[in-house]
Write a protein that holds these residues in place. Structure first.
Motif, short mmCIF file in Angstrom:
data_model
loop_
_atom_site.label_atom_id
_atom_site.label_comp_id
_atom_site.label_asym_id
_atom_site.label_seq_id
_atom_site.Cartn_x
_atom_site.Cartn_y
_atom_site.Cartn_z
N ILE A 1 0.80 -1.22 0.00
CA ILE A 1 0.00 0.00 0.00
C ILE A 1 0.84 1.28 0.00
CG2 ILE A 1 -1.95 -1.10 1.17
CD1 ILE A 1 -0.99 0.10 3.78
N ARG A 2 2.16 1.13 0.02
CA ARG A 2 3.02 2.31 0.19
C ARG A 2 2.92 3.29 -0.97
NH1 ARG A 2 8.15 2.13 -2.32
NH2 ARG A 2 8.98 3.49 -0.70
N SER A 3 2.56 2.82 -2.16
CA SER A 3 2.44 3.74 -3.30
C SER A 3 1.33 4.77 -3.07
CB SER A 3 2.17 2.96 -4.59
OG SER A 3 0.96 2.23 -4.49
N GLY A 4 0.37 4.43 -2.22
CA GLY A 4 -0.71 5.37 -1.92
C GLY A 4 -0.60 5.95 -0.53
N ARG A 5 0.64 6.03 -0.01
CA ARG A 5 0.84 6.46 1.37
C ARG A 5 0.42 7.90 1.63
NH1 ARG A 5 5.75 5.68 -1.04
NH2 ARG A 5 7.28 7.39 -1.06
N ASN A 6 0.57 8.79 0.65
CA ASN A 6 0.16 10.19 0.87
C ASN A 6 -1.34 10.29 1.10
OD1 ASN A 6 2.85 10.66 0.29
ND2 ASN A 6 2.45 12.41 -1.05
N ALA A 7 -2.11 9.60 0.28
CA ALA A 7 -3.56 9.62 0.44
C ALA A 7 -3.96 8.98 1.76
CB ALA A 7 -4.22 8.89 -0.73
N LEU A 8 -3.23 7.94 2.16
CA LEU A 8 -3.51 7.25 3.42
C LEU A 8 -3.30 8.20 4.60
CD1 LEU A 8 -2.39 3.68 4.40
CD2 LEU A 8 -1.78 5.58 5.88
N VAL A 9 -2.16 8.89 4.61
CA VAL A 9 -1.86 9.81 5.71
C VAL A 9 -2.85 10.98 5.72
CG1 VAL A 9 -0.17 11.48 6.58
CG2 VAL A 9 0.57 9.19 5.88
N SER A 10 -3.20 11.47 4.54
CA SER A 10 -4.15 12.58 4.46
C SER A 10 -5.51 12.20 5.04
CB SER A 10 -4.32 13.03 3.00
OG SER A 10 -5.20 14.13 2.92
N SER A 11 -5.96 10.99 4.75
CA SER A 11 -7.25 10.55 5.29
C SER A 11 -7.21 10.45 6.81
CB SER A 11 -7.65 9.21 4.67
OG SER A 11 -6.79 8.16 5.11
N ILE A 12 -6.05 10.05 7.34
CA ILE A 12 -5.90 9.96 8.80
C ILE A 12 -5.91 11.36 9.41
CG2 ILE A 12 -4.30 9.34 10.66
CD1 ILE A 12 -3.40 6.98 8.94
#
Length: 348
Positions: free
Chosen positions: A221-232
């Protein structure tokens, strides 16, 4: 059905005492008391091993154990081959190897091991009884950090001592039977023992198993890590608005308007990349400890509370679960996040 009568030692108690009437002052005398039981061994192909293998193991062991020196020799050679294991025996952890064979505590442990092996051999004909004995054996050793590999290494030493003790009486067929028996023992105790990768490092408090689970699932999932952190961040700021105040450059921006804000996106990328760096280097203990210390140092001066880190971790687990991370991997993530939170913001 032919019945074999086998005398097995069920309990061997070794006690050391200084006997002035029997030895010079300062001399340790080891007294061994044995209790004997008789069991019947059938020749049916029940249990883990074949009837012939069980018979060979019993026969060779019954011959070898008559020599009272067998048990001390097995333990002595085991420690000599793997000196690091001596520390697991607290009562003689610091005794020089040259003095072990005359040390009362060492001899007591050797005969205790002999007793345990006797009980296992007695149980060979019954899968249920053997499984119970192996569970007990594994459970007794699990708190000490004993691994299946250690039992395998011990088995190798047992074979060597038996071969020397019995000479031609330890045939190739008997040796193969013992190999199968030791394999069965290791398989049984492994259910209650921890593998090396499941032992926590004393400094990081993490297991290799946890690290691998986290790194593997993160890679997916690391390729989408920016979106993941933003959602958090969005969820965190909505749950606890005061947390957003720690970020001066966008502290007054409405949460729903954060997406696309240059300073916000820069912070998201910074956190996502930091998370990626930490996870990627988790299997390097020095880097891992260094990263935790860096996080602690840089966030302490900003007054970010432990609650904030805990909330971030909780929301991260929610996102990971929604991303398809398995429950087993999530358990590893929980353990890793707990270590990070305790390292970055220790409980007061």
């Amino acid at each position: 059905m032919q019945v074999l009568t086998i005398a097995l030692f069920l309990g061997i108690v070794a006690t050391a005492s200084a006997c002035a009437s029997m030895a010079a002052p300062g001399t340790t005398v080891t007294t061994v008391t044995t209790s004997v039981t008789t069991v019947s061994a059938d020749e049916e192909s029940t249990g883990i091993l074949s009837a012939n293998e069980r018979s060979l193991i019993r026969k060779t062991w019954d011959q070898a154990k008559k020599d009272g020196d067998v048990a001390p020799q097995v333990l002595f050679r085991f420690i000599k081959a793997h000196p690091e294991y001596q520390k697991k025996f607290s009562k003689f952890a610091d005794v020089p190897q040259s003095e072990l064979l005359t040390n009362g505590n060492f001899l007591a442990q050797a005969y205790t091991i002999l007793a345990g092996l006797n009980v296992v051999i007695q149980s060979l004909s019954s899968q249920e009884l053997l499984a119970n004995q192996l569970n007990v054996l594994g459970g007794a050793h699990q708190p000490r950090g004993v691994t299946p590999a250690m039992f395998e290494e011990f088995g190798v030493i047992v074979e060597q001592v038996l071969e020397e003790e019995l000479g031609n009486g330890f045939s190739a067929e008997a040796r193969q039977a013992w190999k199968h028996g030791i394999h069965a023992l290791v398989a049984g105790v492994s259910k209650t023992l921890k593998n090396p990768e499941d032992l926590a490092d004393p400094q990081t408090k993490l297991t290799l198993h946890q690290i691998r689970d986290v790194q593997r699932s993160w890679e997916n999932i690391r390729s989408g890590r920016n979106a993941l952190v933003s959602s958090i961040f969005v969820k965190l700021f909505k749950e606890t608005p005061r947390v957003q105040k720690h970020f001066a450059k966008f502290s007054s921006v409405a949460v729903d308007s954060l997406a696309g804000h240059a300073d916000y996106e820069k912070q998201v990328a910074l956190v996502a990349d930091r998370l990626d760096t930490i996870i990627s280097a988790m299997d390097d203990k020095l880097q891992l400890l260094g990263n935790i210390y860096y996080m602690k140092y840089t966030h302490l001066e900003r007054g970010i509370s432990r609650d904030t880190f805990e909330d971030f971790g909780r929301l991260l687990l929610d996102v990971l679960g929604a991303s398809g991370v398995s429950s087993d991997d999530l358990d590893s993530w929980k353990g890793v996040l707990a270590v990070f939170v305790n390292g970055v913001s220790p409980k007061k």
